[in-house]
Scaffold this motif. Structure first.
Motif, PDB file in Angstrom:
ATOM      1  N   THR A 459       0.826  -1.205   0.000  1.00 24.93           N
ATOM      2  CA  THR A 459       0.000   0.000   0.000  1.00 24.93           C
ATOM      3  C   THR A 459       0.865   1.261   0.000  1.00 24.93           C
ATOM      4  O   THR A 459       1.870   1.347   0.712  1.00 24.93           O
ATOM      5  N   LYS A 460       0.441   2.229  -0.811  1.00 22.98           N
ATOM      6  CA  LYS A 460       1.085   3.537  -0.853  1.00 22.98           C
ATOM      7  C   LYS A 460       0.019   4.594  -0.618  1.00 22.98           C
ATOM      8  O   LYS A 460      -1.055   4.551  -1.232  1.00 22.98           O
ATOM      9  N   ALA A 461       0.315   5.536   0.267  1.00 23.68           N
ATOM     10  CA  ALA A 461      -0.640   6.600   0.581  1.00 23.68           C
ATOM     11  C   ALA A 461      -0.168   7.931   0.029  1.00 23.68           C
ATOM     12  O   ALA A 461       1.017   8.274   0.124  1.00 23.68           O
ATOM     13  N   PHE A 462      -1.092   8.664  -0.559  1.00 20.43           N
ATOM     14  CA  PHE A 462      -0.864  10.042  -0.971  1.00 20.43           C
ATOM     15  C   PHE A 462      -1.638  10.928   0.008  1.00 20.43           C
ATOM     16  O   PHE A 462      -2.841  10.726   0.203  1.00 20.43           O
ATOM     17  N   VAL A 463      -0.957  11.873   0.616  1.00 25.90           N
ATOM     18  CA  VAL A 463      -1.537  12.627   1.725  1.00 25.90           C
ATOM     19  C   VAL A 463      -1.457  14.126   1.456  1.00 25.90           C
ATOM     20  O   VAL A 463      -0.419  14.639   1.019  1.00 25.90           O
ATOM     21  N   VAL A 464      -2.577  14.816   1.720  1.00 29.69           N
ATOM     22  CA  VAL A 464      -2.612  16.284   1.735  1.00 29.69           C
ATOM     23  C   VAL A 464      -2.668  16.705   3.193  1.00 29.69           C
ATOM     24  O   VAL A 464      -3.550  16.265   3.941  1.00 29.69           O
ATOM     25  N   LEU A 465      -1.734  17.537   3.601  1.00 32.66           N
ATOM     26  CA  LEU A 465      -1.637  17.936   5.006  1.00 32.66           C
ATOM     27  C   LEU A 465      -2.482  19.179   5.304  1.00 32.66           C
ATOM     28  O   LEU A 465      -2.763  19.991   4.421  1.00 32.66           O
ATOM     29  N   THR A 466      -2.885  19.302   6.560  1.00 35.73           N
ATOM     30  CA  THR A 466      -3.519  20.537   7.011  1.00 35.73           C
ATOM     31  C   THR A 466      -2.461  21.645   7.077  1.00 35.73           C
ATOM     32  O   THR A 466      -1.250  21.375   7.041  1.00 35.73           O
ATOM     33  N   ASP A 467      -2.921  22.866   7.211  1.00 34.84           N
ATOM     34  CA  ASP A 467      -2.001  24.011   7.144  1.00 34.84           C
ATOM     35  C   ASP A 467      -0.994  24.039   8.291  1.00 34.84           C
ATOM     36  O   ASP A 467       0.045  24.697   8.183  1.00 34.84           O
ATOM     37  N   ASP A 468      -1.289  23.336   9.373  1.00 30.24           N
ATOM     38  CA  ASP A 468      -0.435  23.408  10.557  1.00 30.24           C
ATOM     39  C   ASP A 468       0.766  22.468  10.506  1.00 30.24           C
ATOM     40  O   ASP A 468       1.590  22.473  11.429  1.00 30.24           O
ATOM     41  N   TYR A 469       0.863  21.651   9.454  1.00 28.21           N
ATOM     42  CA  TYR A 469       1.931  20.644   9.411  1.00 28.21           C
ATOM     43  C   TYR A 469       2.783  20.803   8.156  1.00 28.21           C
ATOM     44  O   TYR A 469       2.293  21.228   7.104  1.00 28.21           O
ATOM     45  N   THR A 470       4.066  20.415   8.283  1.00 33.47           N
ATOM     46  CA  THR A 470       5.035  20.492   7.194  1.00 33.47           C
ATOM     47  C   THR A 470       5.522  19.082   6.865  1.00 33.47           C
ATOM     48  O   THR A 470       5.813  18.300   7.780  1.00 33.47           O
ATOM     49  N   PRO A 471       5.625  18.721   5.580  1.00 32.17           N
ATOM     50  CA  PRO A 471       6.099  17.376   5.217  1.00 32.17           C
ATOM     51  C   PRO A 471       7.537  17.145   5.682  1.00 32.17           C
ATOM     52  O   PRO A 471       8.410  17.991   5.476  1.00 32.17           O
ATOM     53  N   ASN A 472       7.767  15.992   6.311  1.00 29.58           N
ATOM     54  CA  ASN A 472       9.125  15.585   6.671  1.00 29.58           C
ATOM     55  C   ASN A 472       9.114  14.094   7.002  1.00 29.58           C
ATOM     56  O   ASN A 472       8.053  13.483   7.134  1.00 29.58           O
TER      57      ASN A 472
END
Length: 517
Positions: A459-472
């Motif tokens: 399984t691979k997930a594609f995620v859109v984050l809320t404004d309060d979080y930064t990808p890392n």
């Protein structure tokens, strides 16, 4: 389950039917669009003039007219006008490509096209490829002079005589809608006059229970089955008023309608509801007049439904329908909502789950959903193979996977084509997606299968984050562990990729095939 409504008479024209239902409401408001307000009397005058216009252009019974319109008063006028004259409107998405329109024009052999000005350049390019004569192109609300031979719809209606009503049969071809075409070419789905009646009789009257004091607003466009029911079938059969909006249904645009027009019924889709909840501009309960909301297109996550219901103090009715069944046939209902489920069969429809051997599944077992009911389409036009695969006797094979609990509520698992087998066990992408969305960092998620170096599906997930979080990378590990803590170990996403937004159809459905590609 038997329905409680008498069938329409064998001679039945849906446009004439709603005109007769509303004969005493001549001065009552029927529609509000971006340009003005229209009474039932004005709507039906426009519809009959549209019928007369088509007849004066030489169109005949059962010939097709492509209707490619944004949500303005011209849409219900054209739709009802075609039905009134026995001419078949073919409703198409206003956001398609030249290739899409060229294919559909050839497939339905449209004799005329009614198109919004914003879509005219794309439609003109498609018409240049057309291999049959299109008698006339009419443009809705043009902002500049039109080329010779192309008509201004409003000017043409103003000078048109009232059309002659066709005596049609309940089982007669009334209109088409094209499927989304997520696999292969779009399929022309053929519906009858009676299908429109049954969609209202079963879902409209059983579930929505509209009355003439209701004001309704749909984020889903009229050219979709969901939007057509929301904005035309149900309000006109109840004598209610419908709000139409041409612009894209962003949260801000929707909030404006909810607070200024103050609809009592709002029809949305899960992705829009998620964006609304995460907007700082979400109006307070005191600013709106909602008594009921509905959701369709994709399954509504439990947390989203609960939060919306608490905020607006009204039920959010999640349901599932399809182009082939015209509208919703499985739904929660007012006062009987189990968030996280798709509810129970709408009275008048029968629903079964079949396993891979074709046997009916017992409670708790995942199976493919089959539905039977009087709003089912006749066929896919010129597509015997697909028709026979989908329309199986009285039953329609939906392509959706569900399981039913002991209380009779249906739980969505995913599309049959989207189901994954990981470590020899089935995984529902929807289950993983809704689990990810319970994490405060996740605004939206989509899960697909991806082959690893050994050819095994993970399984691979594609995620859109809320404004309060930064990808890392720390967040990737946190999300994986979060899913592991909620689901069986083999279900957690082996890979997570962050995106600014997910690819979607115009109805808000996530296009997982694009993510797989």
């Amino acid at each position: 389950m038997e329905n409680q409504f008498a069938p329409p008479p064998s001679e039945f024209n849906f446009a004439r039917y709603v005109m007769e239902l509303n004969a005493s409401r001549t001065n009552k408001l029927a529609y509000i669009d971006d340009a003005g307000e229209y009474t039932y009397g004005e709507l039906f005058d426009r519809s009959r003039r549209f019928a007369g216009l088509m007849q004066s252009l030489g169109l005949h019974r059962e010939e097709r007219v492509m209707v490619c319109l944004t949500d303005t008063i011209d849409f219900p006028s054209a739709f009802l006008g075609c039905l009134y004259a026995g001419i078949v409107p073919v409703l198409v998405n206003t956001q398609l490509t030249t290739d899409d329109y060229a294919y559909m024009l050839a497939n339905c052999r449209a004799q005329a096209v009614v198109v919004s000005a914003s879509v005219l350049p794309t439609m003109t390019a498609a018409l240049s490829r057309c291999n049959h004569e299109v008698k006339q192109v009419l443009v809705s609300q043009p902002e500049k002079a039109l080329d010779e031979g192309i008509l201004n719809l409003q000017i043409s209606l103003d000078t048109s005589a009232l059309g002659i009503a066709a005596i049609t049969a309940a089982d007669e071809m009334a209109f088409w809608q094209y499927s989304s075409g997520s696999t292969g070419k779009p399929k022309g789905t053929v519906h009858t006059h009676g299908n429109l009646y049954w969609s209202d009789a079963l879902y409209g009257k059983n579930i929505l229970r509209l009355n003439e004091d209701d004001v309704v607003f749909s984020a889903a466009r009229l050219f979709f089955g969901y939007g057509l029911g929301n904005g035309i079938i149900f309000p006109l059969c109840a004598g209610a008023c419908a709000v139409l909006m041409s612009e894209r249904p962003t949260p801000q645009a929707v909030f404006k309608q909810l607070t200024q027009r103050r609809p009592t019924i709002f029809y949305g889709v899960p992705t829009l509801y998620v964006s609304m909840l995460n907007s700082p501009a979400l109006p307070a309960r005191s600013e709106v007049a909602l008594r009921l909301c509905t959701s369709a297109g994709e399954a509504l996550p439990r947390e989203v439904g609960e939060k919306l219901s608490e905020h607006f103090c009204c039920d959010i009715l999640d349901g599932i329908g399809s182009t082939e069944m015209l509208h919703i046939f499985l739904s929660n209902r007012n006062g009987d909502v189990q968030y996280g489920t798709t509810g129970k069969p709408v009275p008048g429809y029968e629903v079964e789950l079949h396993d891979e051997a074709g046997c009916v599944c017992e409670a708790g077992k995942i199976g493919e959903l089959y539905v039977k009911g009087p709003s089912s389409a006749l066929m896919y036009w010129n597509n015997r193979e697909k028709s026979q695969h989908t329309f199986i006797g009285e039953w329609l094979k939906s392509g959706d996977k569900f399981w039913r609990d002991d209380e009779g509520y249906f739980h969505y698992v995913g599309r049959s084509d989207d189901m994954l087998k990981v470590s020899g066990q089935y995984v529902s992408p929807f289950e993983v997606e809704t689990t990810l969305m319970r994490h405060p960092a996740v605004l939206e998620a989509a899960v697909v299968g991806k082959q690893d170096d050994n050819g095994l599906v993970k399984t691979k997930a594609f995620v859109v984050l809320t404004d309060d979080y930064t990808p890392n990378e720390e967040l990737v590990s946190e999300l994986k562990n979060f899913v592991k803590s909620k689901l069986a170990p083999h279900k957690y996403p082996r890979e997570i990729q962050f995106l600014p937004e997910l690819p979607k159809t115009a109805t808000g459905k996530i296009q997982r095939y694009k993510l797989r590609d």
